[in-house]
Structures are given as structure tokens and as C-alpha cells.
Design a protein around this motif. Structure first.
Motif, PDB file in Angstrom:
ATOM      1  N   VAL A 128       0.831  -1.201   0.000  1.00 12.52           N
ATOM      2  CA  VAL A 128       0.000   0.000   0.000  1.00 12.52           C
ATOM      3  C   VAL A 128       0.864   1.249   0.000  1.00 12.52           C
ATOM      4  O   VAL A 128       0.714   2.129  -0.844  1.00 12.52           O
ATOM      5  CB  VAL A 128      -0.946   0.003   1.218  1.00 12.52           C
ATOM      6  N   LYS A 129       1.787   1.332   0.950  1.00 10.52           N
ATOM      7  CA  LYS A 129       2.670   2.487   1.055  1.00 10.52           C
ATOM      8  C   LYS A 129       4.007   2.035   1.632  1.00 10.52           C
ATOM      9  O   LYS A 129       4.256   2.161   2.826  1.00 10.52           O
ATOM     10  CB  LYS A 129       2.043   3.583   1.931  1.00 10.52           C
ATOM     11  N   PRO A 130       4.886   1.484   0.783  1.00 11.51           N
ATOM     12  CA  PRO A 130       6.186   0.996   1.277  1.00 11.51           C
ATOM     13  C   PRO A 130       7.033   2.138   1.814  1.00 11.51           C
ATOM     14  O   PRO A 130       7.120   3.199   1.206  1.00 11.51           O
ATOM     15  CB  PRO A 130       6.809   0.373   0.026  1.00 11.51           C
ATOM     16  N   ASN A 131       7.657   1.893   2.966  1.00  8.46           N
ATOM     17  CA  ASN A 131       8.420   2.961   3.621  1.00  8.46           C
ATOM     18  C   ASN A 131       9.815   2.455   4.002  1.00  8.46           C
ATOM     19  O   ASN A 131      10.707   2.408   3.184  1.00  8.46           O
ATOM     20  CB  ASN A 131       7.638   3.479   4.834  1.00  8.46           C
ATOM     21  N   GLY A 132       9.999   2.050   5.263  1.00  6.88           N
ATOM     22  CA  GLY A 132      11.307   1.571   5.705  1.00  6.88           C
ATOM     23  C   GLY A 132      11.690   0.272   5.044  1.00  6.88           C
ATOM     24  O   GLY A 132      10.837  -0.525   4.642  1.00  6.88           O
ATOM     25  N   ILE A 133      13.007   0.046   4.946  1.00 12.50           N
ATOM     26  CA  ILE A 133      13.496  -1.144   4.246  1.00 12.50           C
ATOM     27  C   ILE A 133      14.793  -1.608   4.890  1.00 12.50           C
ATOM     28  O   ILE A 133      15.594  -0.805   5.378  1.00 12.50           O
ATOM     29  CB  ILE A 133      13.685  -0.821   2.741  1.00 12.50           C
ATOM     30  N   GLY A 134      14.992  -2.924   4.935  1.00 10.02           N
ATOM     31  CA  GLY A 134      16.202  -3.480   5.543  1.00 10.02           C
ATOM     32  C   GLY A 134      16.525  -4.839   4.955  1.00 10.02           C
ATOM     33  O   GLY A 134      15.697  -5.452   4.273  1.00 10.02           O
ATOM     34  N   ILE A 135      17.730  -5.322   5.242  1.00  2.00           N
ATOM     35  CA  ILE A 135      18.201  -6.609   4.729  1.00  2.00           C
ATOM     36  C   ILE A 135      18.805  -7.412   5.871  1.00  2.00           C
ATOM     37  O   ILE A 135      19.484  -6.863   6.735  1.00  2.00           O
ATOM     38  CB  ILE A 135      19.233  -6.409   3.598  1.00  2.00           C
ATOM     39  N   SER A 136      18.549  -8.710   5.881  1.00  5.96           N
ATOM     40  CA  SER A 136      19.094  -9.597   6.902  1.00  5.96           C
ATOM     41  C   SER A 136      20.609  -9.690   6.766  1.00  5.96           C
ATOM     42  O   SER A 136      21.159  -9.460   5.683  1.00  5.96           O
ATOM     43  CB  SER A 136      18.473 -10.992   6.777  1.00  5.96           C
ATOM     44  N   PRO A 137      21.327 -10.037   7.851  1.00  2.84           N
ATOM     45  CA  PRO A 137      22.792 -10.103   7.793  1.00  2.84           C
ATOM     46  C   PRO A 137      23.324 -11.082   6.747  1.00  2.84           C
ATOM     47  O   PRO A 137      24.398 -10.850   6.188  1.00  2.84           O
ATOM     48  CB  PRO A 137      23.173 -10.553   9.210  1.00  2.84           C
ATOM     49  N   ASP A 138      22.582 -12.154   6.469  1.00  5.49           N
ATOM     50  CA  ASP A 138      23.039 -13.110   5.459  1.00  5.49           C
ATOM     51  C   ASP A 138      22.666 -12.675   4.038  1.00  5.49           C
ATOM     52  O   ASP A 138      22.943 -13.392   3.070  1.00  5.49           O
ATOM     53  CB  ASP A 138      22.498 -14.515   5.736  1.00  5.49           C
ATOM     54  N   ARG A 139      22.033 -11.525   3.928  1.00  2.00           N
ATOM     55  CA  ARG A 139      21.651 -10.930   2.641  1.00  2.00           C
ATOM     56  C   ARG A 139      20.678 -11.805   1.841  1.00  2.00           C
ATOM     57  O   ARG A 139      20.633 -11.729   0.627  1.00  2.00           O
ATOM     58  CB  ARG A 139      22.891 -10.612   1.793  1.00  2.00           C
ATOM     59  N   GLU A 140      19.910 -12.599   2.539  1.00  2.75           N
ATOM     60  CA  GLU A 140      18.952 -13.466   1.857  1.00  2.75           C
ATOM     61  C   GLU A 140      17.515 -13.000   1.984  1.00  2.75           C
ATOM     62  O   GLU A 140      16.647 -13.488   1.264  1.00  2.75           O
ATOM     63  CB  GLU A 140      19.082 -14.901   2.390  1.00  2.75           C
ATOM     64  N   THR A 141      17.247 -12.059   2.898  1.00  3.06           N
ATOM     65  CA  THR A 141      15.878 -11.625   3.143  1.00  3.06           C
ATOM     66  C   THR A 141      15.783 -10.101   3.087  1.00  3.06           C
ATOM     67  O   THR A 141      16.600  -9.404   3.695  1.00  3.06           O
ATOM     68  CB  THR A 141      15.377 -12.109   4.516  1.00  3.06           C
ATOM     69  N   LEU A 142      14.786  -9.614   2.367  1.00  2.31           N
ATOM     70  CA  LEU A 142      14.498  -8.192   2.288  1.00  2.31           C
ATOM     71  C   LEU A 142      13.270  -7.903   3.142  1.00  2.31           C
ATOM     72  O   LEU A 142      12.238  -8.563   3.004  1.00  2.31           O
ATOM     73  CB  LEU A 142      14.228  -7.782   0.836  1.00  2.31           C
ATOM     74  N   TYR A 143      13.393  -6.924   4.046  1.00  4.25           N
ATOM     75  CA  TYR A 143      12.269  -6.534   4.893  1.00  4.25           C
ATOM     76  C   TYR A 143      11.734  -5.183   4.414  1.00  4.25           C
ATOM     77  O   TYR A 143      12.509  -4.266   4.142  1.00  4.25           O
ATOM     78  CB  TYR A 143      12.707  -6.404   6.355  1.00  4.25           C
ATOM     79  N   ILE A 144      10.409  -5.072   4.332  1.00  3.92           N
ATOM     80  CA  ILE A 144       9.785  -3.829   3.907  1.00  3.92           C
ATOM     81  C   ILE A 144       8.668  -3.481   4.876  1.00  3.92           C
ATOM     82  O   ILE A 144       7.815  -4.317   5.185  1.00  3.92           O
ATOM     83  CB  ILE A 144       9.223  -3.925   2.475  1.00  3.92           C
ATOM     84  N   ALA A 145       8.698  -2.248   5.365  1.00  7.14           N
ATOM     85  CA  ALA A 145       7.643  -1.753   6.244  1.00  7.14           C
ATOM     86  C   ALA A 145       6.568  -1.098   5.394  1.00  7.14           C
ATOM     87  O   ALA A 145       6.832  -0.128   4.674  1.00  7.14           O
ATOM     88  CB  ALA A 145       8.223  -0.746   7.233  1.00  7.14           C
ATOM     89  N   ASP A 146       5.357  -1.640   5.448  1.00 10.01           N
ATOM     90  CA  ASP A 146       4.236  -1.073   4.701  1.00 10.01           C
ATOM     91  C   ASP A 146       3.452  -0.170   5.640  1.00 10.01           C
ATOM     92  O   ASP A 146       2.637  -0.638   6.440  1.00 10.01           O
ATOM     93  CB  ASP A 146       3.352  -2.187   4.149  1.00 10.01           C
ATOM     94  N   ASN A 147       3.705   1.115   5.543  1.00  8.06           N
ATOM     95  CA  ASN A 147       3.047   2.066   6.428  1.00  8.06           C
ATOM     96  C   ASN A 147       1.546   2.085   6.198  1.00  8.06           C
ATOM     97  O   ASN A 147       0.763   2.248   7.131  1.00  8.06           O
ATOM     98  CB  ASN A 147       3.641   3.461   6.202  1.00  8.06           C
TER      99      ASN A 147
END
Length: 315
Positions: free
Chosen positions: A194-213
Motif C-alpha cells: 500500500v505504502k512501502p516505507n522503511g526497508i532493511g536486509i538480513s545479515p546473510d543478505r537473503e531476506t528483504l524486509y519492507i515496512a508497509d506504512n
């Protein structure tokens, strides 16, 4: 510098009963005597986008004032880096260059690294080295960016007026810089938010995290290859707390998610709530300092910090 005690709303510590008597109890992630320090304030209107520079300093943006500032933990002083940031929001360093999500310019701007004769990083230059938009026009309002090697992922929502949107939706893009950090192949990787905002990656670089505000949820995506991520899975529902803003990930894979107007929610890599830090109104984003323990938070028109028991090395 202002100090005040951190109100810990809750903190969960999970230990195996059979191991409790054999091993010393681990220190809580949020120390009971944790203190939040206001380390930089004065004239800011909306602080955002803290980023760790190669020299250990913290750069952060002040969106309405069109500025990026630099805080030096060694001296406690803050200096103005630029007053022509294009409304910069999220910031991130890669290969010594500073990448800024210039929301008002609707571009991603690169501020070039300054290096010594032996190649050591010294600083960055305030003039823009390169400013790029999408392959078919400008972005909506670049918000936050994270690097996975030489590939970047960027969120592009729109807050405020919506009558001049450049894109048909609020998407997440991959910026493939395999050949040249100043030239990117831009691909849409997520259109289901809906409204992607914050974003991060796991230490092993295998997972992308996205905060949907807009949906008040944190989603996780498997990273496959450049320009391709897997189907999303729900990591955590934040409906009882509010919309998530910026985030960071520590060395153990824990997520630190800014809940606007409240504080920082700490999640395990599996999405379990581990604790909450009340950092005040207008909490927008966070990043760890060079020691991996000191969490810098943009909140209440200021830059704050608190030291946590992350277990990260101090070297």
C-alpha cells in the motif's frame, strides 16, 4: 546534551528452562538503566534518515529545511553538510559514497567520497556527483534505500498531494549497479504494497524486509537475484501500534522498526516482539553506530541515541 530515562514498555526474554541453571542469564537487550540521550537538536523541523559513515559519524536529514547534517560522536558536534538536499529522506553509504533519497527532487542523489592518496576514506563532497531517476521519468518520492552488495533496493511511496504522481502505484525498485555505482539498471520488484516505507536486509543478505506504512505490517521477501525477489510473507502485524516508518537490522538479524509518534519496536528475525523503546513523538528512523550497540534515532526534531545489549563487538 539532554538525558532522560528510557521508559521500557515491555521486554521479553526467552530462555530454555533446562539451560537456565547451567548457563549465566543473558543481559536483557534493553538494559534496565538504559538512557536516551538527545545528542543533536536546534532548529530542526523533521529529522529522518540516519546513516553511518565510514568514519563513524552519523549523517541525518531534516526534510523541511532541505538539509543533511553530520553528527560526530567523538566531539559531540553537529555540522551542516548541505542545505540543498532536494528534500532528502533516507540516507545510506555504499563504497564511501552517500546515497540520498531526494523526495522533493524525485531522484536518488549520490554525494561522492573524498579519499586520501592511499585510498582511505576522508569525507564526502556536498555537491551532487550524480542524480538519477527512473528509466521512464521521475520517481514518486524516493523514501528509503538499502544496499545488498552493489544492488540497492528503494521504496517509492507518496505522502501528501497525490495529483502529480509520476508512477501508477507506490512500488519498490531494485537498482542494479553491477558495472558502475553512478549508473543503475532500475527494475520494479514489488507492486503489492500500500505504502512501502522503511526497508532493511538480513545479515546473510537473503531476506528483504519492507515496512508497509499503509497496511501497518512488516513483510519479508526472499532475495533471489538482481531485480528479482520472492513472494512476500507476513513477518509482523502492527495494527495495534500504528504505521511503521524506517528500520534497521542488527548483526543478529533483529529488526528495529520506528513506529511514528511512539518509539522503536524490536523484532526477532522470526517476527517475535522482543521489546519497545519509547523515544518520543515523531520517531521516524534509526541506525546503529560503529560499535554495533549504540542505536541512533531520529525523533522529536532531534537526533537521539541509546546503548543496547546487542552482543555486537565493540572493536
Amino acid at each position: 546534551m539532554t538525558r532522560y530515562a528510557v521508559p521500557v514498555v515491555w521486554l521479553i526474554c526467552v530462555t530454555a528452562p533446562s539451560a537456565a541453571a547451567e548457563a549465566p542469564e543473558e543481559a536483557p537487550l534493553i538494559p534496565p538503566d538504559a538512557v536516551v540521550e538527545v545528542v543533536s537538536t536546534g532548529g530542526y523541523r523533521f529529522t529522518e534518515g540516519p546513516a553511518l559513515a565510514p568514519d563513524g559519524s552519523i549523517y541525518f536529514s531534516d526534510i523541511p529545511n532541505n538539509a543533511i547534517h553530520r553528527y560526530d560522536p567523538a566531539t559531540g558536534k553537529t555540522t551542516l553538510f548541505t542545505d540543498d538536499s532536494g528534500g532528502a529522506n533516507g540516507l545510506m553509504f555504499m563504497d564511501g559514497h552517500l546515497y540520498a533519497c531526494a523526495g522533493k527532487r524525485r531522484t536518488v542523489d549520490i554525494y561522492p567520497a573524498v579519499r586520501s592518496d592511499d585510498g582511505q576514506w576522508e569525507s564526502i563532497r556536498p555537491e551532487i556527483h550524480h542524480s538519477f531517476d527512473s528509466s521512464n521519468g521521475r520517481f514518486n518520492s524516493p523514501n528509503d534505500i538499502v544496499f545488498n552488495g552493489r544492488e540497492a533496493f528503494m521504496t517509492d511511496p507518496r505522502y501528501g498531494k497525490r495529483d502529480d504522481l509520476e508512477k501508477p502505484g507506490e512500488f519498490v525498485y531494485s537498482l542494479d549497479s553491477a558495472d558502475d555505482l553512478r549508473s543503475f539498471a532500475i527494475n520494479t520488484v514489488a507492486e503489492d504494497l500500500v505504502k512501502p516505507n522503511g526497508i532493511g536486509i538480513s545479515p546473510d543478505r537473503e531476506t528483504l524486509y519492507i515496512a508497509d506504512n499503509g497496511d501497518k505490517k512488516i513483510f519479508a521477501y526472499k532475495i533471489h537475484t538482481f531485480a528479482r525477489i520472492g513472494d512476500r510473507r507476513l513477518l509482523h502485524d502492527l495494527s495495534d501500534l500504528g504505521g511503521p516508518d524506517g528500520m534497521t537490522v542488527d548483526h543478529a538479524g533483529r529488526l528495529y522498526v520506528a513506529i511514528f509518534g511512539k518509539g522503536i519496536l524490536i523484532l526477532s528475525p522470526d517476527g517475535e516482539r522482543l521489546g519497545f523503546l519509547e523515544t518520543g513523538p515523531q520517531t521516524t528512523n534509526c541506525v546503529f553506530g560503529a560499535d554495533g550497540r549504540t542505536l541512533y534515532v531520529t525523533a522529536e526534531k532531534a537526533l537521539k541515541r541509546v546503548v543496547l545489549n546487542t552482543g555486537a563487538p565493540t572493536e
